[in-house]
Design a protein around this motif. Structure first.
Motif, PDB file in Angstrom:
ATOM      1  N   GLY A 126      20.504  25.026  21.614  1.00 20.81           N
ATOM      2  CA  GLY A 126      21.615  24.159  21.832  1.00 20.81           C
ATOM      3  C   GLY A 126      21.544  22.688  21.581  1.00 20.81           C
ATOM      4  O   GLY A 126      22.289  22.223  21.007  1.00 20.81           O
ATOM      5  N   LEU A 127      20.462  21.966  22.048  1.00 13.06           N
ATOM      6  CA  LEU A 127      20.115  20.629  22.021  1.00 13.06           C
ATOM      7  C   LEU A 127      19.834  20.349  20.575  1.00 13.06           C
ATOM      8  O   LEU A 127      20.274  19.153  20.108  1.00 13.06           O
ATOM      9  CB  LEU A 127      19.015  20.408  23.004  1.00 13.06           C
ATOM     10  CG  LEU A 127      19.476  20.144  24.381  1.00 13.06           C
ATOM     11  CD1 LEU A 127      18.417  19.761  25.266  1.00 13.06           C
ATOM     12  CD2 LEU A 127      20.888  19.238  24.785  1.00 13.06           C
ATOM     13  N   SER A 128      19.417  21.263  19.973  1.00 12.66           N
ATOM     14  CA  SER A 128      18.761  21.131  18.393  1.00 12.66           C
ATOM     15  C   SER A 128      20.138  20.806  17.333  1.00 12.66           C
ATOM     16  O   SER A 128      19.933  20.281  16.383  1.00 12.66           O
ATOM     17  CB  SER A 128      18.023  22.342  17.855  1.00 12.66           C
ATOM     18  OG  SER A 128      16.985  22.508  18.692  1.00 12.66           O
ATOM     19  N   HIS A 129      21.074  21.434  17.745  1.00 14.07           N
ATOM     20  CA  HIS A 129      22.410  21.338  17.052  1.00 14.07           C
ATOM     21  C   HIS A 129      23.731  20.628  17.899  1.00 14.07           C
ATOM     22  O   HIS A 129      24.758  20.522  17.100  1.00 14.07           O
ATOM     23  CB  HIS A 129      23.100  22.871  16.673  1.00 14.07           C
ATOM     24  CG  HIS A 129      21.973  23.506  15.851  1.00 14.07           C
ATOM     25  ND1 HIS A 129      21.024  24.476  16.611  1.00 14.07           N
ATOM     26  CD2 HIS A 129      21.652  23.453  14.813  1.00 14.07           C
ATOM     27  CE1 HIS A 129      20.292  24.975  15.631  1.00 14.07           C
ATOM     28  NE2 HIS A 129      20.829  24.744  14.478  1.00 14.07           N
ATOM     29  N   LEU A 130      23.273  19.763  18.825  1.00  8.83           N
ATOM     30  CA  LEU A 130      24.170  19.107  19.600  1.00  8.83           C
ATOM     31  C   LEU A 130      24.493  18.058  18.777  1.00  8.83           C
ATOM     32  O   LEU A 130      23.685  17.396  18.720  1.00  8.83           O
ATOM     33  CB  LEU A 130      23.790  18.979  20.959  1.00  8.83           C
ATOM     34  CG  LEU A 130      24.701  18.144  21.913  1.00  8.83           C
ATOM     35  CD1 LEU A 130      26.224  18.943  22.111  1.00  8.83           C
ATOM     36  CD2 LEU A 130      24.152  17.952  23.241  1.00  8.83           C
ATOM     37  N   HIS A 131      25.836  17.895  18.505  1.00  8.55           N
ATOM     38  CA  HIS A 131      26.385  16.412  17.999  1.00  8.55           C
ATOM     39  C   HIS A 131      27.650  16.199  18.420  1.00  8.55           C
ATOM     40  O   HIS A 131      28.529  17.138  18.507  1.00  8.55           O
ATOM     41  CB  HIS A 131      26.355  16.739  16.295  1.00  8.55           C
ATOM     42  CG  HIS A 131      26.723  15.251  15.705  1.00  8.55           C
ATOM     43  ND1 HIS A 131      25.688  14.265  15.752  1.00  8.55           N
ATOM     44  CD2 HIS A 131      27.966  14.777  15.341  1.00  8.55           C
ATOM     45  CE1 HIS A 131      26.688  13.350  14.978  1.00  8.55           C
ATOM     46  NE2 HIS A 131      27.820  13.722  14.825  1.00  8.55           N
ATOM     47  N   TYR A 132      28.146  15.103  18.861  1.00 11.71           N
ATOM     48  CA  TYR A 132      29.420  14.469  19.509  1.00 11.71           C
ATOM     49  C   TYR A 132      30.348  13.926  18.330  1.00 11.71           C
ATOM     50  O   TYR A 132      29.729  13.402  17.751  1.00 11.71           O
ATOM     51  CB  TYR A 132      29.424  13.903  20.567  1.00 11.71           C
ATOM     52  CG  TYR A 132      28.834  14.432  21.823  1.00 11.71           C
ATOM     53  CD1 TYR A 132      29.474  15.199  22.801  1.00 11.71           C
ATOM     54  CD2 TYR A 132      27.439  14.138  22.194  1.00 11.71           C
ATOM     55  CE1 TYR A 132      28.825  15.920  23.901  1.00 11.71           C
ATOM     56  CE2 TYR A 132      26.885  14.857  23.303  1.00 11.71           C
ATOM     57  CZ  TYR A 132      27.741  15.418  24.072  1.00 11.71           C
ATOM     58  OH  TYR A 132      27.043  16.260  25.257  1.00 11.71           O
ATOM     59  N   PRO A 133      31.469  14.435  18.279  1.00  8.51           N
ATOM     60  CA  PRO A 133      32.418  13.633  17.185  1.00  8.51           C
ATOM     61  C   PRO A 133      32.448  12.247  17.359  1.00  8.51           C
ATOM     62  O   PRO A 133      32.667  11.971  18.598  1.00  8.51           O
ATOM     63  CB  PRO A 133      33.759  14.480  17.454  1.00  8.51           C
ATOM     64  CG  PRO A 133      33.466  16.017  18.085  1.00  8.51           C
ATOM     65  CD  PRO A 133      32.187  15.538  18.957  1.00  8.51           C
ATOM     66  N   GLN A 134      32.410  11.596  16.445  1.00  9.41           N
ATOM     67  CA  GLN A 134      32.426  10.074  16.452  1.00  9.41           C
ATOM     68  C   GLN A 134      33.938   9.578  16.607  1.00  9.41           C
ATOM     69  O   GLN A 134      34.688   9.647  15.589  1.00  9.41           O
ATOM     70  CB  GLN A 134      31.712   9.570  15.307  1.00  9.41           C
ATOM     71  CG  GLN A 134      31.758   7.825  15.383  1.00  9.41           C
ATOM     72  CD  GLN A 134      31.113   7.236  16.607  1.00  9.41           C
ATOM     73  OE1 GLN A 134      29.954   7.721  16.924  1.00  9.41           O
ATOM     74  NE2 GLN A 134      31.989   6.658  17.370  1.00  9.41           N
ATOM     75  N   PRO A 135      34.411   9.207  17.557  1.00 10.79           N
ATOM     76  CA  PRO A 135      35.659   8.625  17.775  1.00 10.79           C
ATOM     77  C   PRO A 135      35.766   7.247  17.041  1.00 10.79           C
ATOM     78  O   PRO A 135      34.905   6.402  17.018  1.00 10.79           O
ATOM     79  CB  PRO A 135      36.321   8.550  19.063  1.00 10.79           C
ATOM     80  CG  PRO A 135      34.445   8.462  19.663  1.00 10.79           C
ATOM     81  CD  PRO A 135      33.822   9.239  19.030  1.00 10.79           C
ATOM     82  N   VAL A 136      36.787   7.042  16.492  1.00 14.30           N
ATOM     83  CA  VAL A 136      37.118   5.679  15.781  1.00 14.30           C
ATOM     84  C   VAL A 136      38.719   5.271  15.831  1.00 14.30           C
ATOM     85  O   VAL A 136      39.460   6.259  16.104  1.00 14.30           O
ATOM     86  CB  VAL A 136      37.023   5.521  14.136  1.00 14.30           C
ATOM     87  CG1 VAL A 136      35.577   5.869  13.817  1.00 14.30           C
ATOM     88  CG2 VAL A 136      37.907   6.789  13.689  1.00 14.30           C
ATOM     89  N   PHE A 137      38.970   3.947  16.313  1.00 12.18           N
ATOM     90  CA  PHE A 137      40.274   3.670  16.661  1.00 12.18           C
ATOM     91  C   PHE A 137      40.634   2.162  15.789  1.00 12.18           C
ATOM     92  O   PHE A 137      39.643   1.305  15.382  1.00 12.18           O
ATOM     93  CB  PHE A 137      40.232   3.494  18.065  1.00 12.18           C
ATOM     94  CG  PHE A 137      40.180   4.539  18.896  1.00 12.18           C
ATOM     95  CD1 PHE A 137      41.276   5.224  19.369  1.00 12.18           C
ATOM     96  CD2 PHE A 137      38.876   4.673  19.572  1.00 12.18           C
ATOM     97  CE1 PHE A 137      40.969   6.392  20.230  1.00 12.18           C
ATOM     98  CE2 PHE A 137      38.753   5.811  20.355  1.00 12.18           C
ATOM     99  CZ  PHE A 137      39.744   6.586  20.504  1.00 12.18           C
TER     100      PHE A 137
END
Length: 544
Positions: free
Chosen positions: A170-181
């Motif tokens: 799970g942690l090996s593939h964990l990635h959070y979408p990067q928000p931009v504004f």
């Protein structure tokens, strides 16, 4: 004690901010700080000309201020905590002389307060420009939140080999979408300017500029607890030097009660223990008036009324209704939306796909910083309704998922001159395949099957626009035509009345792809395509 309470309040504000995300439970008020802001509540009610239930939480702050004094600024306000924190980190060793124009500067926050109130009476909501909680929430949304996600993703990338070696899939593939504004730099400059002002005077913003502090200072002198100095005072003026708000003047036995935030720093540091804060009724007794002249009140209030009257007559008025402006599902009708929205940015932060972005001039001056959907950037997730849950003034109504599905925000329109199928006869099915409601189907047109939009099935989610493979502007765009925006009532009933249907459907667009395009045989029937035999490998001469 004060520092611990401030730290806890800032931590709680940050916790609620990060909880305002997809999956937020219905009963958790992640926008509770914004709900308890009296200035936001007052201006929203005046601008919309109706009582907004969520803003009634602000009566708690007003009531406790009447009872205790201006405690909110000293203990609860998260922006005040940030100012004190950065002051300690950046300016604690700097000597700061008293400003010569002290009296005139103190009048500014009252001018700002009555200016904002005057503008809100005309229906122009400008409180987002100066309210401390709205400012801090926007800073968290546009600057801090994307920065935190970037740092977290960098740490995950650094530790990914370790996770893989330990078998933590799970942690090996964990990635959070990067928000931009958009407008992140502007937001950073505003917050940076507030912090930089501490270089001249401690809590410069709170002393001279904050309209919320001005509102609370009007009633805080009526509180029970007031600063008292007994005969033990030897006028060492240590209390004056340590007062964050400059409430202690050259005569340490007197106090500007409207400026006192009940921090008790003067009581703790007094070497003679001559300062106390006993409870005493204010009726008929001491009341420290606000630092505002009648002329200042008149001009600031009249200025707000004037700007509010002119706000709908800016040079950008001609652009209203001509921009591709898509509001969030559940947004009130445009006039009510503009007067009710406080531009806090909470909905933009909580948006699962990051499609909500701040407006610039798309809706004129009155629409500055309001949320809109950028569907080329991302679509509106159909299983998410968090934007309505976190709106403190219900400019975006809190809807169930079923109601939100029927809150049509626009209709997709095909640009035939840009579409790969229409213009170039290429094979492309992306918009048809990605549509969750089968609103895009293929119909025979002049011997070829072409994509068309069934408007009664399209709720404007924007998946087609976002996924269109055409470079630059999409060949299929969502426009606000046909949008449903209700101030009250059911979106489901309104959609049924308009004969709209938003249900997954396998559709009627089965066809055979040909190398020449979506060609249709005679009488609308698809022509059968015979398989083309691939030539085998060539043999040398002399071999059969």
């Amino acid at each position: 004690m004060k520092k611990y309470i401030q730290g806890f309040s800032l931590l709680l504000f940050s916790l609620f901010f990060f909880l305002a995300a997809y999956g937020l439970p219905d009963g958790l008020p992640a926008d509770i700080y914004l709900r308890t802001d009296p200035l936001l509540g007052l201006t929203a009610i005046l601008a919309s000309r109706e009582v907004i239930l969520r803003t009634l939480w602000s009566l708690v702050v007003l009531g406790t201020t009447l009872l205790i004094g201006r405690f909110f600024c000293g203990y609860v306000c998260p922006l005040g905590a940030c100012i004190d924190l950065f002051d300690f980190l950046l300016f604690r060793k700097r000597r700061r002389a008293e400003l010569k124009s002290e009296a005139g500067l103190r009048e500014v926050k009252y001018l700002a307060l009555f200016f904002l109130v005057g503008a809100s009476i005309t229906g122009l909501s400008l409180v987002f420009l100066a309210d401390p909680l709205a400012l801090l929430t926007r800073f968290y949304t546009f600057v801090l939140y994307p920065l935190v996600i970037t740092v977290v993703n960098l740490l995950l990338d650094l530790l990914r080999p370790v996770f893989q070696s330990l078998g933590w899939v799970g942690l090996s593939h964990l990635h959070y979408p990067q928000p931009v504004f958009y407008m992140s730099i502007v937001t950073l400059l505003v917050f940076g300017g507030i912090i930089f002002l501490n270089r001249f005077v401690r809590r410069f913003w709170c002393r001279y500029l904050c309209p919320l502090g001005a509102l609370l200072s009007l009633i805080s002198p009526l509180g029970l607890f007031k600063r008292r100095v007994n005969q033990e005072c030897n006028e060492c003026l240590i209390c004056q030097k340590t007062c964050l708000m400059g409430a202690v003047g050259k005569d340490p036995t007197k106090t500007r009660s409207s400026e006192c935030i009940q921090c008790r720093n003067c009581s703790e540091i007094c070497p003679r223990k001559a300062i106390s804060f006993p409870a005493a009724l204010s009726a008929g007794g001491e009341y420290s008036p606000a630092s505002l002249s009648r002329r200042g009140f008149f001009f600031s209030f009249a200025g707000g009324l004037t700007l509010g009257a002119l706000g709908s007559r800016t040079p950008f008025l001609s652009l209203q209704g001509k921009q591709k402006l898509i509001r969030p599902p559940g947004a009130l009708p445009e006039g009510d939306f503009l007067t009710t929205c406080i531009r806090c940015g909470e909905c933009m932060k909580s948006c699962l796909t990051n499609t909500l972005q701040p407006c610039l001039w798309e809706s004129g001056l009155t629409g500055l910083w309001t949320p809109r959907l950028d569907l080329r950037l991302a679509a509106c997730e159909q299983n998410c309704n968090v934007c309505g849950k976190v709106c403190p003034t219900q400019a975006i109504r809190s809807l169930s998922l079923d109601e939100k599905t029927h809150a049509k925000i626009g209709t997709a329109v095909l640009r035939k001159e840009m579409c790969l199928v229409w213009a170039q006869n290429k094979l492309c099915l992306i918009c048809d395949e990605i549509c969750p409601y089968n609103a895009i189907v293929f119909r025979p047109v002049e011997g070829y099957r072409r994509p068309v939009v069934v408007a009664s099935r399209c709720n404007g989610c924007g998946f087609c626009e976002q996924r269109c493979p055409v470079k630059g502007e999409s060949a299929i765009v969502v426009v606000p035509d046909g949008e449903i925006r209700l101030k009250e009532g059911s979106y489901i009933r309104e959609a049924k009345r308009l004969q709209l249907e938003f249900k997954p459907d396998p559709g009627d667009d089965k066809f055979i792809l040909q190398e020449s395009g979506f060609e249709v045989g005679e009488k609308g029937k698809e022509e059968k395509i015979l398989p083309i035999e691939k030539p085998g490998p060539q043999k040398p001469k002399g071999f059969l």
